[in-house]
Design a protein around this motif. Structure first.
Motif, mmCIF file in Angstrom:
data_model
loop_
_atom_site.group_PDB
_atom_site.id
_atom_site.type_symbol
_atom_site.label_atom_id
_atom_site.label_comp_id
_atom_site.label_asym_id
_atom_site.label_seq_id
_atom_site.Cartn_x
_atom_site.Cartn_y
_atom_site.Cartn_z
ATOM 1 N N SER A 91 -16.745 48.990 -15.663
ATOM 2 C CA SER A 91 -16.502 49.783 -16.871
ATOM 3 C C SER A 91 -16.338 51.267 -16.562
ATOM 4 O O SER A 91 -15.816 52.023 -17.382
ATOM 5 N N GLN A 92 -16.784 51.689 -15.368
ATOM 6 C CA GLN A 92 -16.621 53.080 -14.942
ATOM 7 C C GLN A 92 -15.369 53.266 -14.087
ATOM 8 O O GLN A 92 -15.202 54.296 -13.429
ATOM 9 N N ASN A 93 -14.518 52.248 -14.073
ATOM 10 C CA ASN A 93 -13.288 52.260 -13.267
ATOM 11 C C ASN A 93 -13.571 52.259 -11.770
ATOM 12 O O ASN A 93 -12.768 52.770 -10.976
ATOM 13 N N TYR A 94 -14.697 51.693 -11.376
ATOM 14 C CA TYR A 94 -14.992 51.495 -9.958
ATOM 15 C C TYR A 94 -14.524 50.093 -9.557
ATOM 16 O O TYR A 94 -14.783 49.122 -10.271
ATOM 17 N N GLU A 95 -13.868 49.998 -8.427
ATOM 18 C CA GLU A 95 -13.435 48.698 -7.917
ATOM 19 C C GLU A 95 -14.454 48.218 -6.890
ATOM 20 O O GLU A 95 -14.770 48.940 -5.927
ATOM 21 N N VAL A 96 -14.978 47.019 -7.094
ATOM 22 C CA VAL A 96 -16.007 46.464 -6.203
ATOM 23 C C VAL A 96 -15.380 45.364 -5.350
ATOM 24 O O VAL A 96 -14.764 44.432 -5.867
ATOM 25 N N LYS A 97 -15.553 45.483 -4.015
ATOM 26 C CA LYS A 97 -15.007 44.502 -3.084
ATOM 27 C C LYS A 97 -16.112 44.006 -2.147
ATOM 28 O O LYS A 97 -17.027 44.770 -1.809
ATOM 29 N N PRO A 98 -16.025 42.742 -1.695
ATOM 30 C CA PRO A 98 -16.990 42.237 -0.713
ATOM 31 C C PRO A 98 -16.625 42.707 0.694
ATOM 32 O O PRO A 98 -15.453 42.972 0.995
ATOM 33 N N LEU A 99 -17.612 42.813 1.553
ATOM 34 C CA LEU A 99 -17.392 43.250 2.935
ATOM 35 C C LEU A 99 -18.287 42.455 3.876
ATOM 36 O O LEU A 99 -19.512 42.547 3.801
ATOM 37 N N ASP A 100 -17.670 41.655 4.729
ATOM 38 C CA ASP A 100 -18.389 40.897 5.749
ATOM 39 C C ASP A 100 -18.198 41.624 7.078
ATOM 40 O O ASP A 100 -17.110 41.582 7.684
ATOM 41 N N LEU A 101 -19.212 42.303 7.531
ATOM 42 C CA LEU A 101 -19.118 43.132 8.729
ATOM 43 C C LEU A 101 -18.938 42.316 10.005
ATOM 44 O O LEU A 101 -18.540 42.866 11.035
ATOM 45 N N THR A 102 -19.214 41.021 9.942
ATOM 46 C CA THR A 102 -19.003 40.178 11.129
ATOM 47 C C THR A 102 -17.530 39.843 11.313
ATOM 48 O O THR A 102 -17.130 39.363 12.380
ATOM 49 N N GLN A 103 -16.719 40.098 10.271
ATOM 50 C CA GLN A 103 -15.304 39.784 10.340
ATOM 51 C C GLN A 103 -14.445 41.040 10.501
ATOM 52 O O GLN A 103 -13.218 40.959 10.465
ATOM 53 N N THR A 104 -15.070 42.184 10.653
ATOM 54 C CA THR A 104 -14.329 43.435 10.784
ATOM 55 C C THR A 104 -14.790 44.199 12.018
ATOM 56 O O THR A 104 -15.873 43.947 12.567
ATOM 57 N N LYS A 105 -13.978 45.142 12.431
ATOM 58 C CA LYS A 105 -14.342 46.022 13.538
ATOM 59 C C LYS A 105 -14.771 47.400 13.039
ATOM 60 O O LYS A 105 -15.371 48.170 13.798
ATOM 61 N N ALA A 106 -14.422 47.676 11.779
ATOM 62 C CA ALA A 106 -14.790 48.970 11.182
ATOM 63 C C ALA A 106 -14.789 48.829 9.666
ATOM 64 O O ALA A 106 -14.131 47.949 9.113
ATOM 65 N N VAL A 107 -15.518 49.691 9.011
ATOM 66 C CA VAL A 107 -15.525 49.724 7.549
ATOM 67 C C VAL A 107 -14.134 50.149 7.076
ATOM 68 O O VAL A 107 -13.541 51.087 7.639
ATOM 69 N N PRO A 108 -13.559 49.472 6.076
ATOM 70 C CA PRO A 108 -12.215 49.830 5.595
ATOM 71 C C PRO A 108 -12.097 51.315 5.244
ATOM 72 O O PRO A 108 -13.036 51.927 4.735
ATOM 73 N N SER A 109 -10.934 51.861 5.518
ATOM 74 C CA SER A 109 -10.722 53.296 5.336
ATOM 75 C C SER A 109 -10.720 53.716 3.872
ATOM 76 O O SER A 109 -10.921 54.895 3.564
ATOM 77 N N ASP A 110 -10.490 52.756 2.941
ATOM 78 C CA ASP A 110 -10.469 53.116 1.519
ATOM 79 C C ASP A 110 -11.844 53.053 0.866
ATOM 80 O O ASP A 110 -11.967 53.208 -0.349
ATOM 81 N N ALA A 111 -12.885 52.838 1.669
ATOM 82 C CA ALA A 111 -14.241 52.707 1.118
ATOM 83 C C ALA A 111 -14.770 54.065 0.668
ATOM 84 O O ALA A 111 -14.896 54.989 1.470
ATOM 85 N N SER A 112 -15.068 54.169 -0.631
ATOM 86 C CA SER A 112 -15.725 55.370 -1.142
ATOM 87 C C SER A 112 -17.213 55.329 -0.835
ATOM 88 O O SER A 112 -17.851 56.373 -0.660
ATOM 89 N N ALA A 113 -17.778 54.129 -0.787
ATOM 90 C CA ALA A 113 -19.186 53.933 -0.432
ATOM 91 C C ALA A 113 -19.384 52.466 -0.067
ATOM 92 O O ALA A 113 -18.632 51.592 -0.500
ATOM 93 N N VAL A 114 -20.417 52.218 0.732
ATOM 94 C CA VAL A 114 -20.823 50.862 1.100
ATOM 95 C C VAL A 114 -22.221 50.640 0.546
ATOM 96 O O VAL A 114 -23.078 51.534 0.627
ATOM 97 N N MET A 115 -22.457 49.440 -0.013
ATOM 98 C CA MET A 115 -23.742 49.137 -0.627
ATOM 99 C C MET A 115 -24.310 47.852 -0.025
ATOM 100 O O MET A 115 -23.590 46.853 0.121
ATOM 101 N N VAL A 116 -25.588 47.900 0.292
ATOM 102 C CA VAL A 116 -26.301 46.740 0.837
ATOM 103 C C VAL A 116 -27.478 46.459 -0.092
ATOM 104 O O VAL A 116 -28.417 47.253 -0.162
ATOM 105 N N PHE A 117 -27.434 45.316 -0.789
ATOM 106 C CA PHE A 117 -28.444 45.009 -1.796
ATOM 107 C C PHE A 117 -29.162 43.701 -1.480
ATOM 108 O O PHE A 117 -28.579 42.618 -1.557
#
Length: 511
Positions: free
Chosen positions: A236-262
């Motif tokens: 509702s705040q116009n934030y786009e939420v995407k999943p991130l599996d760090l075991t399948q990537t070599k780096a955090v995506p460049s379009d990430a405004s923030a990363v959240m671990v809950f």
């Protein structure tokens, strides 16, 4: 029909007709009621006219009818002129503020934001009709400053279908529709409206990545233990939420405004934390929401990321005895103490709930970290380090081992990037249960969370307005002054007017 019934039905018809006109003006959204009353008034009027048609024709041909028609046309003309003036006034809303501090006008900062509105922007209020006036009064100031802004109000009691369709959960919610994008906020004051407009006018999409793969809390989970409601509020705040599996990537995506671990259950691999560390070094932001680790090694490499920001997650469980007085458990602190010098909580006073929390503290010698939510002082609260005792239902303060309150539950830190284009921000939350659906509708948790995320991605907008201070000159009234006001206003003035009325009446009788 008896002679006295006909005039009674005429009076009823006139009253229904006037009520119908008033409702069409004041409450046009009640279409079914308005149409029903209008049809009833017209039908009854036609029926009454038909019953006395001959008498009506005689009356129309009489000189008296001409006089009635003449005066009626004059009254109608006055009403029509007043209606036109009222219409033009509503179409060209103007307001004058004669206060020295301009307390009833929009600030220069808000006016500059409104100059950024280049396309039609619709503001729709969802509230009960009796709550409309102060909300409309506030938004009309915005409408008067920008021709692109239009305001409508929806009665939540009349249109529950729209409330459900738009997922409105609270009266006072305002829905913003701008360039095909919708966002919502709870209207409180000018600051809340202006910041919501800033977010709606934002061109760059803010993308939040939620780490998966460690049995974290999920946006897809709609049960009380899920995050579906919180994720809906992010959307509702116009934030786009995407999943991130760090075991399948070599780096955090460049379009990430923030990363959240809950609320991860299993530990992170070193390769995963290295990706997060590299991301932070490049100016990224991280939000850690962790439950108390009864297996201390689970979070070690993850919480180590908070050290450069001056934050530390305790290996303990926060006990708050005062929560039991409010009907909660000692392991579910109910918080109302905040750091009001920080942007996140500068205007935040709602009650929040931190179920099963670990302490969050600031490392000595670090000035970049701040605790923004904390418990009451000892002996009301402490951080219990005997986790086995908590599990067994036994928790007692041990001098030299446990930590006395007040205990921090939410901490934030910031590092000014020298090589990166932006500053890196870090949030440490000692309770993952703070985020779950079960605690989103009965506390200020979602508002505090959204404030924190806005700060994390540097989207907090205007922190405060540059208004001059109000010079107060209090008037102190003694009991004699109050009694004098009562005698003059309640007794003397009515007696004077009543006496003047009697005098004028008797004078006319003598003429």
């Amino acid at each position: 029909m008896k002679m006295w019934l006909f005039p009674l039905w005429v009076i009823i018809d006139v009253l229904v007709a006037l009520s119908s006109v008033a409702l069409w003006i004041a409450a046009p959204e009640y279409k079914t009621l308005n149409i029903g009353l209008s049809v009833f008034a017209v039908t009854l009027g036609m029926l009454l006219s038909f019953m006395r048609w001959n008498e009506l024709m005689v009356f129309v041909r009489s000189p008296y009818f001409k006089r009635v028609l003449y005066h009626g046309m004059n009254v109608g003309l006055v009403i029509a002129i007043a209606a036109v003036i009222n219409y033009l006034g509503n179409r060209n809303y103007k307001e004058f503020d004669f206060t020295s501090e301009k307390r009833n006008s929009l600030t220069e900062q808000t006016v500059k934001v409104l100059e950024m509105v280049k396309a039609p922007l619709q503001l729709t209020i969802y509230a009960k009709r009796e709550e409309w006036k102060p909300l409309l009064d506030m938004l009309k100031l915005y409408e008067a400053k920008s021709k692109n802004i239009k305001i409508t109000a929806i009665d939540t009691d009349v249109r529950p279908d729209l409330v459900k369709a738009k997922k409105i959960t609270q009266n006072g919610t305002v829905l913003i529709d701008y360039k095909g994008k919708e966002s919502s906020f709870i209207i409180a004051d000018e600051l809340s409206v202006t910041n919501a407009l800033l977010k709606a006018l934002r061109d760059q999409q803010i993308v939040l990545y939620m780490v998966t793969g460690h049995e974290e809390l999920s946006c897809a989970e709609v049960s009380p233990e899920g995050l579906s409601e919180l994720c809906a509020k992010l959307a509702s705040q116009n934030y786009e939420v995407k999943p991130l599996d760090l075991t399948q990537t070599k780096a955090v995506p460049s379009d990430a405004s923030a990363v959240m671990v809950f609320g991860p259950v299993s530990g992170f691999l070193d390769s995963e934390t290295q990706q997060l560390e590299k991301y932070l070094a490049q100016g990224g932001s991280l939000f850690l929401g962790l439950a108390p680790a009864f297996k201390s090694e689970v979070y070690d490499n993850l919480t180590a990321l908070a050290k450069p920001y001056g934050l530390k997650l305790g290996k303990d469980v926060v006990i708050d005895r005062l929560s039991t007085v409010q009907g909660s458990e000692a392991t579910i602190p109910i918080i109302s103490s905040y750091e009001h010098e920080h942007p996140i909580t500068s205007q935040f006073d709602l009650r929040t709930v931190f179920p099963l929390s670990s302490s969050v503290s600031v490392l000595e010698g670090n000035d970049s970290a701040t605790l923004i939510a904390f418990t009451s002082s000892f002996p009301g609260s402490w951080a219990e380090t005997d986790l086995k005792g908590v599990t067994a239902g036994k928790a007692e303060f041990k001098e030299g081992q446990d930590i006395k309150g007040p205990i921090g539950l939410l901490g934030v830190g910031e590092m000014v990037g020298e090589k990166s284009a932006r500053d890196s921000r870090f949030v440490m939350l000692g309770s993952s249960s703070f985020l779950i659906n079960a605690y989103q509708n009965q506390s200020g948790n979602p508002m505090l969370f959204l404030n924190t995320v806005s700060w994390l991605v540097n989207d907090e907008g205007i922190i405060s307005f540059n208004r001059p201070g109000i010079e107060e000159y209090p008037i102190i009234l003694s009991s004699q002054h109050i009694q004098m006001i009562f005698v003059i206003a309640i007794l003397l003035v009515p007696i004077i007017f009543f006496g003047c009325a009697i005098f004028i009446y008797r004078r006319r009788r003598l003429l």
